[in-house]
Every structure is written in structure tokens, then in C-alpha cells.
Design an enzyme around this catalytic site. Structure first.
Site, PDB file in Angstrom:
ATOM      1  N   GLY A 238      41.555  36.034  46.042  1.00 45.04           N
ATOM      2  CA  GLY A 238      41.511  37.383  46.565  1.00 45.04           C
ATOM      3  C   GLY A 238      41.535  38.354  45.406  1.00 45.04           C
ATOM      4  CB  SER A 239      41.048  40.609  43.618  1.00 46.51           C
ATOM      5  OG  SER A 239      40.731  39.392  43.000  1.00 46.51           O
ATOM      6  CG  ASN A 240      45.593  43.844  45.556  1.00 44.49           C
ATOM      7  OD1 ASN A 240      45.257  43.827  46.728  1.00 44.49           O
ATOM      8  ND2 ASN A 240      46.674  43.228  45.116  1.00 44.49           N
TER       9      ASN A 240
END
Length: 803
Positions: A238-240
């Protein structure tokens, strides 16, 4: 040693530090004009600073690749070598056919399946053919030189050093590599979200032999299975990322916080470096292992990060088969024969295994996508999977374009020119104060109109719900077509990509582009890119709350980004913990029925939940209890969990108000309390006592929380009650960077590689940055020459081929 003496020693030794002459002390700058030091072979200079971070300097791209390959091998030789075994289709030969690969380079569930696929890639010359395609559709000369040099550097390290990592010391599967191996690794990463999802189904696909095939999943169930399939990638990738415009910052310059969530083990780890060719390139950041360019990073003017995007990188074509031959399919009533590919794989302790694969004009025949979506090959029907990234080796050119960019406009230009990113969004900020977001992916050109005209009954169920199109392969008018600005046929052109420029903030946490800036929702894109007006993840909702409040506050600095990374706020706790604590306190006799019907005394948990700080810091008491409760409570339908349902007019605040009357809520609490009690863990135990990683026998506390909690600092820990809770991290925050500018020639950057540079337990850089992560600390980026030279840990190594 004083700086003056250290520089004099470097000059006397003839160490050619090929760095930008204008920024170097005179003694070192003179050395950059010396003749090539290796007598014709490739070479580079590597300057190591704190935490084993290499600053690689070379005179051209081949030499830079050489230094990169050398330094990656020094830190990660066993992990890299294991990946090359996968890419050569040799896992069954060395490790047996039944074991499962680590999943870094494919979705295959067994070594045999993985080998059959990658041997097929090799035997068909897939990557060799792609390497002959001229730019821009193919790789540039510079990238090919980087890859050639990378292979030479890796091989030179193997030749000149003894492996100290016990994971592969003395192993016969650690072998030299070629440029083709490096390019094949790029291919594997490119198809990871598309054809790579169907490897088991591609390698198992065989024509029907007379016995009726098992029926496919009904359309309604298939729609749910496709949703599950296409959401699993975010479980370990995922990631932000957020970029702030200069109007929100203290000095009018941009800011970027990148927080990618990737696996902590295996071949999708990041590795940190600085890469410099004087006058040509100067960039720092994290590279995916085996990559010759920086994947996420910054230079003097620009910083960028990526988040895993919602665009669906594959589609299916449903084939109408010739009634007399199940290996022929009809297009406009005319039969076309499938292409049969025979693949053989060596197997440890047994005879080679030979299988056939069947290919069509659309791609390979596939009999399943994941465990939950069977696609049976019958006498009348088969399915072929199309993935346009099977002809995309351009991701390194995109990364190189970013590395040389001077503005967000250059970032957009690189995306338009190369169209190389298969499954990520891009978020960027620059020193002039611009912010930028783009979901520029290589996606099959599935327009909503095409899906409406050409979807089969299965596709009419899967496309609206998940974006997976199933098109009628018997009609030529259902071909994907082309956009005039696309770099290859069958994909969307740059003009169709969801893009936001110069908003006060742009943020993504793996939901669609819709709420990139929640004050100005982004619409107008095709369904295959993602959804509009649908529920957002808890992490997206929490992130929007945080970054919009930061933008409204204004006068932001890099320090504010650092605080956001380690805030460890649990949005799920903010929304549910107080309601749960009140419901707990109101239970008769303080008992609740668990999922097995047994009564559990939960009274000790009520006050713990009420007092919990709603964070996932190492010292947070009640975090572990809520974590174990929340995983159970969210296992069912979201509609049953909340009293106030989702509203597309209020997507950040809804749904809300925990439905404590739902039996599954109190059952989840009872089960969580019973589980902790059985493990000997007090309900108010601090998180850091029971969420750790163990490195060389030492327990290192790790903050952060799992996906469903919505914590920005995502941590996916591995539960082991017998060992005292969570004792390893499978995925989560990885290469983190907080970047800004202060008007000087040096960016203001703080970085962290959470799992450290090396997977070798004998390396001094096996867990040093993990210790920093535990203490919520950072590494100050040494980007400029003066900062590198001042490093108390400075170690200079000149590496070259021995011919």
C-alpha cells in the site's frame, strides 16, 4: 580524522570521486578529471555514510549501474540471488517443486508454477524482444547502460568477495547474472499486478479432455471474488503520500511526505542510495531491489513518492471455441488456432516436468485468477488474460526522468513521455511550491462505453464492482483500440489520466483518485481507473482528516511531516473505542458471549478501552486489545458495523457510530479478551511489549497498526501468541522520506529505511535503522557534498572490474 586530512588522503590515493566539480573541495574536484581508473573496465566510487547509505559516483550510466549493482550485492546478495533463481525458472531445481516462493515477483503458489511461467517467458524470448524495441516504446540507451552496468557490478562483487550471509553462503544457486536477468526482473515487477496474478491459472490451463469441467463461479459471487482479488495487493503493497503547495508552508516552497508500505522481507524491499553523474544526474532515495534507478526519492529541486493505485491492469477476453476443436477460438466467425508453448522445468530429486501453455491474440489462456475466481476451460468457452504491461519495460525510464526533473512540470512530462508505471500513482512537490498528483498507469484501454457494448454476462457483474472487464473475444469490434497520444497500442494515453496540479494538498492512501483533494473531488475518469462516490478506507479517511487540517493550519515545515509520520493515531479507535467502552461497562455481570457461545469476563477491558489514548505508540495501553478486537469486528459486513451508513456527500466522516447492539461486536470483544488472557498478556499491556521484531535475539518494539485501523504508519504484524504477541512485521512503512527546501542549494530531507539496508544478520546495518524506527527517529539526508564530507562514518570504496 580531520576533514582536511581526510580529503588529502583521498586525493593522494587517486580515488576518483566523479562529483559536480563546482560543489567539491579543490583537492577532490581535481581528482574528478583523472583518466578512467580501471584500465577499460567499469568502475565507480562509493562513499558510505551513517547507516551504511552509499553515495555512488560515476562518470557515465554504465559505471553508475556498476556501482549500484556492487553496493546492492554487498547488502542484499542472498535476497537478490534468490530472486534471480525465480526469474530463471529454477526454484524447483534448487528448492523443490512444492514449496511456495515468497511472492515478491509473482503470485505463484508453488515453485513449480512459478518456474513454468518464467521458463515460458525465457523460452519465448519475451524480454529479449522488448529490449529491441526503440524508445520511447522501449527502453532508452541510458537505462540499458544502467542495467548492463548493474549486472557487471553484481558479478564483480560476487567474484571479489566472500558471502557472509548464512542465508546463501556456499549455495550453488548464487550465480553471476546478465543484463537480461536485470531486465527480466523489471518485467516481473511490471506484470505483478496483471498477468502475474494469474500465474497458477496460466500454467495449469489445459484443454478439456471429455470430462465436464467444473462450473464457473456465478456472476454475483465472481464480482465479490474479483473485488477480493484486486484489493489483496494493498495488503502488502500500500502506501500514503502527501504533497503540500507553497501556500500552506512556512516559506512558500513545497513539501512531500512519502510513506510506502511494502514487504519487510524478500525481493520487494527498498534499498537506499544516492546516485551521481557529474553534470548529468544527482538523486537520492529508495530503489526496489534489483532496480538500477531510484524508485522513490528526491534531488535538489523535486521530491516524489508513489502509492499503489486502484487502476485494474488486466482484463479478460471470453473466448467462444470452435465446436470441433477446444484449442481454436472464433473471431467474427472465423477460427484462430491457439499457439501451443511447451515448457520444461528441472525438479530437485525427480524427472523434469513438461507442461504446455496456450496463447491467443489476447494473451495466455487462464483457468483462474486467484483462489476464488475459477475460469474453467470447457468445450465451448475459455478465457484469455490481457496485460498491456507485458510489453512495458519503461518503468526505469520513468524513474530516471523523475531523477533528472527540476519541477513538477518535469515530472508530468516524464510520465507523458515514458508511460512506464504499471500499478502506482505519483505524488510530487518541488522547491518552487508546486504540488502534483497523477494516476498515470499503463492500463488496458477499457472505456465505460466499451464495457457497456462488449461485456459478457460475467463482465457485467465484475466490471462495475471491481473494474475487471470481461470482454467478448469473439468480436473484433470489441478490441481495445488506441489513444493517439499513447506510447503503445491498447492503453490509455496521458491525456486520460486523473491528475491534480497545485492544490493546497494532494494525498493518496490507495483509494481511487476521487478524494485526492477532498475539497475538490476528482471525477470524469473511466471505471477501470477506480470508483467515485464509494466508501473510502479507514486509512484514507484518517489521512484526509490529518492532511487537510495541516493545510488549513498553514506555515508547515519538514518537522510537521515528521510528526505526521509518527502520530500513530488510530482513526478506527477515534470512531469506535468510546462506544465500545460504554457498551462493555453496561454488560450484565461484565460478561459477554464469545463466538463459540462461551461466557467471557470482559470487565477488565472496559476501563482499559476508555483510558486508551487512541494511538498505536509503543507505550499505548489498550492498543493491542483494540487491535485484536477490531480485526474480528471488521471481518463481516461493514453495513452491520455502523449505525450511520456511508454517504457520498460526507465520505470522510461516514460511516460512523459503532453498532454495539450487533452480536458480532460483543463477541469480538469477548474473543479478544480471551485470546490475550490465554497468551498471558494483560489487557493494558503497552503495545511495544507485544508488537516487536526480533533481530539477532533482541526484541525491538515497533509502533503503528494494521490496515483496517487506519493508522498512517501502517504496520502488518505477524501474530504468534506462544511467542508473546506480534514478533515480526510482514509489511508496512518502508522507505520513508520527508522533504522540503529552505532556499539553499541543499534540500531539507529526513529519511528512514525501516527494516535497514541489509538482510544479512552479520551486517552492522541489519537493524540499525529499525532501532531508529522503534524510537521514532530519522536519518538526516546527506545530499550535498559538504554534508557527505562531514559524515563521521565516512568510508570511501573504489570498486572496479577485474578483467
Amino acid at each position: 580524522m580531520p576533514l582536511r586530512n581526510r580529503l588529502r588522503l583521498l586525493a593522494v590515493s587517486g580515488l576518483a570521486l566523479f562529483t559536480v566539480a563546482a560543489s567539491l573541495p579543490p583537492a577532490v574536484a581535481d581528482a574528478s578529471h583523472t583518466r578512467h581508473p580501471s584500465g577499460g573496465g567499469l568502475s565507480a566510487v562509493i562513499r558510505y555514510t551513517e547507516y551504511g547509505i552509499p553515495h555512488i559516483v560515476a562518470k557515465d550510466y554504465a559505471d553508475l549501474g556498476f556501482g549500484n549493482g556492487w553496493a546492492q550485492a554487498a547488502d542484499q546478495v542472498c535476497t537478490l540471488a534468490d530472486g534471480f533463481v525465480t526469474l530463471r525458472g529454477e526454484r524447483s531445481r534448487y528448492f523443490g517443486p512444492d514449496a511456495a516462493p515468497d511472492g515478491s515477483l509473482s503470485s505463484a503458489t508453488s515453485n513449480l508454477s512459478s518456474d513454468l511461467y518464467f521458463r515460458g517467458v525465457q523460452d519465448s524470448g519475451t524480454v529479449e524482444k522488448l529490449l529491441t524495441v526503440p524508445a520511447p516504446a522501449g527502453q532508452s540507451h541510458d537505462v540499458k547502460e544502467l542495467e548492463r552496468g548493474w549486472a557487471a557490478g553484481y558479478n564483480a562483487w560476487l567474484k571479489q568477495n566472500r558471502i557472509g550471509d548464512p542465508a546463501c553462503r556456499g549455495a550453488d544457486w548464487v550465480r553471476p547474472v546478465t543484463m537480461l536477468d536485470v531486465a527480466t526482473r523489471a518485467f516481473a515487477l511490471s506484470v505483478l499486478g496483471g498477468q502475474g496474478r494469474g500465474i497458477d491459472g496460466i500454467t495449469a490451463a489445459q484443454p478439456p479432455t471429455g470430462a465436464p469441467a467444473s462450473p464457473g463461479v456465478p456472476p454475483g459471487e465472481a464480482a465479490k471474488a474479483a473485488q477480493r482479488l484486486l484489493s489483496t495487493q494493498n495488503a502488502d503493497m500500500g502506501s500514503n503520500a502527501v504533497a503540500f503547495r507553497g501556500s500552506t508552508t512556512a516559506n512558500g516552497r513545497g513539501l512531500l511526505l512519502g510513506n510506502p508500505h511494502y514487504p519487510w522481507q524478500g525481493g520487494r524491499r527498498f534499498w537506499q542510495s544516492q546516485q551521481t553523474i557529474p553534470g548529468e544526474l544527482n538523486v537520492a532515495g529508495g530503489s526496489l531491489l534489483g532496480s538500477a534507478t531510484v524508485s522513490i526519492g528526491h534531488n535538489a529541486n523535486i521530491a516524489w513518492s508513489h502509492t499503489v493505485a486502484t487502476g485494474v491492469t488486466l482484463n479478460l477476453h471470453q473466448l467462444a471455441l470452435d465446436p470441433t476443436d477446444p484449442t481454436a477460438y472464433l473471431v467474427d466467425g472465423r477460427p484462430e488456432r491457439m499457439v501451443k508453448r511447451t515448457v520444461s522445468v528441472e525438479v530437485k530429486g525427480g524427472a523434469p516436468v513438461t507442461r504446455t501453455q496456450w496463447w491467443t491474440r489476447y494473451g495466455p489462456v487462464v483457468t483462474s485468477l486467484g483462489a476464488g475466481l475459477p475460469l474453467p476451460w470447457t468445450a465451448t468457452t475459455a478465457y484469455a488474460v490481457n496485460d498491456p504491461n507485458t510489453t512495458n519495460l519503461r518503468s526505469a525510464d520513468t524513474g530516471l526522468g523523475f531523477s533528472k526533473a527540476r519541477s513538477t512540470a518535469d515530472i508530468q512530462a516524464a510520465l507523458r513521455r515514458t508511460q512506464g508505471l504499471p500499478w502506482v500513482n505519483t505524488v510530487a512537490a518541488d522547491s518552487a511550491g508546486h504540488s502534483f498528483f497523477s494516476q498515470s498507469q499503463v492500463l488496458p484501454r477499457i472505456t465505460d462505453d466499451l464495457a457497456q457494448r462488449c461485456s459478457t454476462p460475467l463482465g457485467r457483474a465484475t466490471y462495475p464492482s471491481s473494474g475487471l472487464a470481461v470482454l467478448d473475444g469473439s468480436r473484433s469490434d470489441c478490441a481495445l483500440g488506441s489513444d493517439p497520444d499513447a506510447v503503445q497500442p491498447g492503453i490509455f494515453g496521458p491525456g486520460r489520466m486523473p491528475t491534480v496540479k497545485d492544490a493546497p494538498y494532494v494525498e493518496n492512501s490507495n483509494d481511487s483518485a476521487w478524494l485526492t483533494n477532498a475539497d475538490a473531488p476528482l471525477t470524469g475518469y473511466e471505471r477501470v481507473f477506480g470508483t467515485i462516490g464509494t466508501p473510502r478506507s479507514m486509512r484514507t479517511r484518517g489521512a484526509i482528516e490529518d492532511v487537510s487540517a495541516m493545510a488549513a493550519k498553514g506555515r508547515l515545515t519538514v518537522g510537521d511531516l515528521q510528526e505526521q509520520q509518527y502520530a500513530n493515531r488510530a482513526p478506527a479507535g477515534d470512531r469506535a473505542a468510546a462506544d465500545l467502552a460504554r457498551a462493555c461497562a453496561a454488560l450484565p455481570d461484565g460478561t459477554a458471549a464469545g463466538s463459540d457461545g462461551r461466557a467471557v469476563d470482559v470487565s477488565a477491558a472496559c476501563d482499559v478501552l476508555a483510558r486508551w489514548d487512541r494511538k498505536f505508540d509503543n507505550g499505548s495501553r489498550g492498543a493491542l486489545l483494540f487491535d485484536r478486537f477490531w480485526r474480528r469486528a471488521t471481518a463481516g459486513s461493514a453495513a452491520e458495523l455502523w449505525k450511520v451508513p456511508f454517504s457520498p456527500t460526507d465520505p470522510v466522516r461516514t460511516p460512523h457510530t459503532l453498532n454495539t447492539a450487533a452480536p458480532r461486536v460483543t463477541a469480538a470483544l469477548a474473543d479478544a479478551v480471551a485470546e490475550l488472557r490465554a497468551a498471558g498478556i494483560a489487557p493494558d499491556a503497552p503495545l511495544g511489549a507485544n508488537q516487536v521484531v526480533v533481530r539477532n535475539g533482541k526484541r525491538i518494539p515497533v509502533g503503528g497498526g494494521t490496515e483496517s485501523l487506519g493508522v498512517w504508519n501502517k504496520t502488518e504484524p505477524v501474530w504468534d501468541a506462544a511467542a508473546g504477541g506480534y514478533t515480526e512485521i510482514s509489511a508496512g512503512s518502508s522507505y520513508i522520506q520527508a522533504v522540503g527546501w529552505d532556499g539553499s542549494s541543499c534540500p531539507v530531507a529526513r529519511t528512514l529505511l525501516t527494516y535497514s539496508q541489509s538482510s544479512n544478520p552479520n551486517s552492522p546495518h541489519y537493524s540499525d535503522q529499525t532501532e531508529l524506527f522503534s524510537g521514532e527517529r530519522w536519518v538526516t539526508s546527506r545530499f550535498c557534498e559538504k554534508d557527505i564530507a562531514r559524515s563521521p562514518a565516512l568510508r570511501v570504496v573504489r570498486v572496479r572490474e577485474h578483467r
